[in-house]
Design a protein around this motif. Structure first.
Motif, PDB file in Angstrom:
ATOM      1  N   ASP A  45       0.799  -1.226   0.000  1.00 41.05           N
ATOM      2  CA  ASP A  45       0.000   0.000   0.000  1.00 41.05           C
ATOM      3  C   ASP A  45       0.833   1.277   0.000  1.00 41.05           C
ATOM      4  N   CYS A  46       2.070   1.177  -0.482  1.00 39.28           N
ATOM      5  CA  CYS A  46       2.915   2.371  -0.561  1.00 39.28           C
ATOM      6  C   CYS A  46       2.536   3.266  -1.740  1.00 39.28           C
ATOM      7  N   THR A  48      -0.576   4.234  -2.338  1.00 37.46           N
ATOM      8  CA  THR A  48      -1.821   4.931  -2.051  1.00 37.46           C
ATOM      9  C   THR A  48      -1.528   6.374  -1.653  1.00 37.46           C
ATOM     10  N   GLN A  49      -2.421   7.259  -2.007  1.00 40.70           N
ATOM     11  CA  GLN A  49      -2.187   8.666  -1.695  1.00 40.70           C
ATOM     12  C   GLN A  49      -2.893   9.118  -0.430  1.00 40.70           C
ATOM     13  N   TRP A  50      -3.800   8.332   0.075  1.00 35.80           N
ATOM     14  CA  TRP A  50      -4.601   8.798   1.194  1.00 35.80           C
ATOM     15  C   TRP A  50      -4.129   8.189   2.509  1.00 35.80           C
ATOM     16  N   ARG A  51      -4.452   6.946   2.754  1.00 33.05           N
ATOM     17  CA  ARG A  51      -4.010   6.347   4.005  1.00 33.05           C
ATOM     18  C   ARG A  51      -3.668   4.877   3.789  1.00 33.05           C
ATOM     19  N   ALA A  52      -2.741   4.426   4.603  1.00 35.07           N
ATOM     20  CA  ALA A  52      -2.301   3.040   4.515  1.00 35.07           C
ATOM     21  C   ALA A  52      -3.384   2.110   5.048  1.00 35.07           C
ATOM     22  N   GLY A  53      -3.247   0.842   4.734  1.00 36.81           N
ATOM     23  CA  GLY A  53      -4.170  -0.166   5.255  1.00 36.81           C
ATOM     24  C   GLY A  53      -4.522  -1.229   4.243  1.00 36.81           C
ATOM     25  N   THR A  54      -4.394  -0.909   2.951  1.00 34.11           N
ATOM     26  CA  THR A  54      -4.754  -1.906   1.948  1.00 34.11           C
ATOM     27  C   THR A  54      -3.795  -3.087   1.951  1.00 34.11           C
ATOM     28  N   ASP A 132      -2.958  -1.886  -2.955  1.00 33.11           N
ATOM     29  CA  ASP A 132      -3.432  -0.643  -3.551  1.00 33.11           C
ATOM     30  C   ASP A 132      -3.487  -0.726  -5.076  1.00 33.11           C
TER      31      ASP A 132
END
Length: 175
Positions: A45-46, A48-54, A132
């Motif tokens: 999930d690096c 992703t532009q919003w928040r980690a977690g995926t 992501d």
């Protein structure tokens, strides 16, 4: 409809044992994939532009998928009165996750691409659980040689929305 065979073999109910996709066999040796379909996790999930977690997606999908493994006959759908993915119709293995190197997008993507290539080399259909949006990139790259031999590929992406762009905020290998 396939029989459940509750009287023979292990039940391997959803809440016991190792959590693999649909409780299908785990194959840790990527040089020994012998199945029609191979499931690969891409817990990345690096991009992703919003928040980690995926990164927790593959694990969560596997856990949810165990509910469809109740019994030995496949996944019975009462609305369709049909059993899907019976073991005698299609062989499926879970090969675990691609190695993810946290904060190293290029290395992580290379490892995801390697996993998909191993699946293709085995003649299996890759099913990749993400992660992501950026994991599409290494998956598509893995098909480069295959497309030269076999023509176009089809991608099924299950997502709330599709934000496919070449670059966002100066980042090429993200969304």
């Amino acid at each position: 409809m396939a029989s459940n065979s509750y009287e023979t073999g292990r039940l391997n109910l959803p809440f016991v044992g190792i959590c693999t996709f649909g409780k299908y066999p785990y194959q840790p040796d990527w040089d020994a994939i012998d199945a029609d379909v191979a499931v690969l996790g891409a817990p990345f999930d690096c991009g992703t532009q919003w928040r980690a977690g995926t990164r927790f997606g593959p694990r969560s999908i596997r856990e949810a998928s165990t509910l469809f493994s109740f019994g030995h006959g496949g996944a019975y759908d009462h609305e369709d009165d049909a059993t899907y993915l019976p073991s005698e119709a299609v062989s499926i293995v879970d090969i675990g996750d691609a190695d993810i190197v946290h904060t190293d997008t290029m290395r992580s993507h290379a490892n995801i691409e390697f996993g998909v290539r191993k699946i293709l080399e085995a003649g299996a259909l890759p099913v990749v659980l993400g992660g992501d949006h950026s994991i599409n990139i290494p998956c598509i790259n893995a098909f480069a040689e295959d497309c030269e031999k076999n023509g176009p590929i089809h991608i099924v992406q299950i997502d709330a929305h599709l934000d496919f762009v070449d670059e966002r905020h100066g980042v090429r290998y993200g969304h």
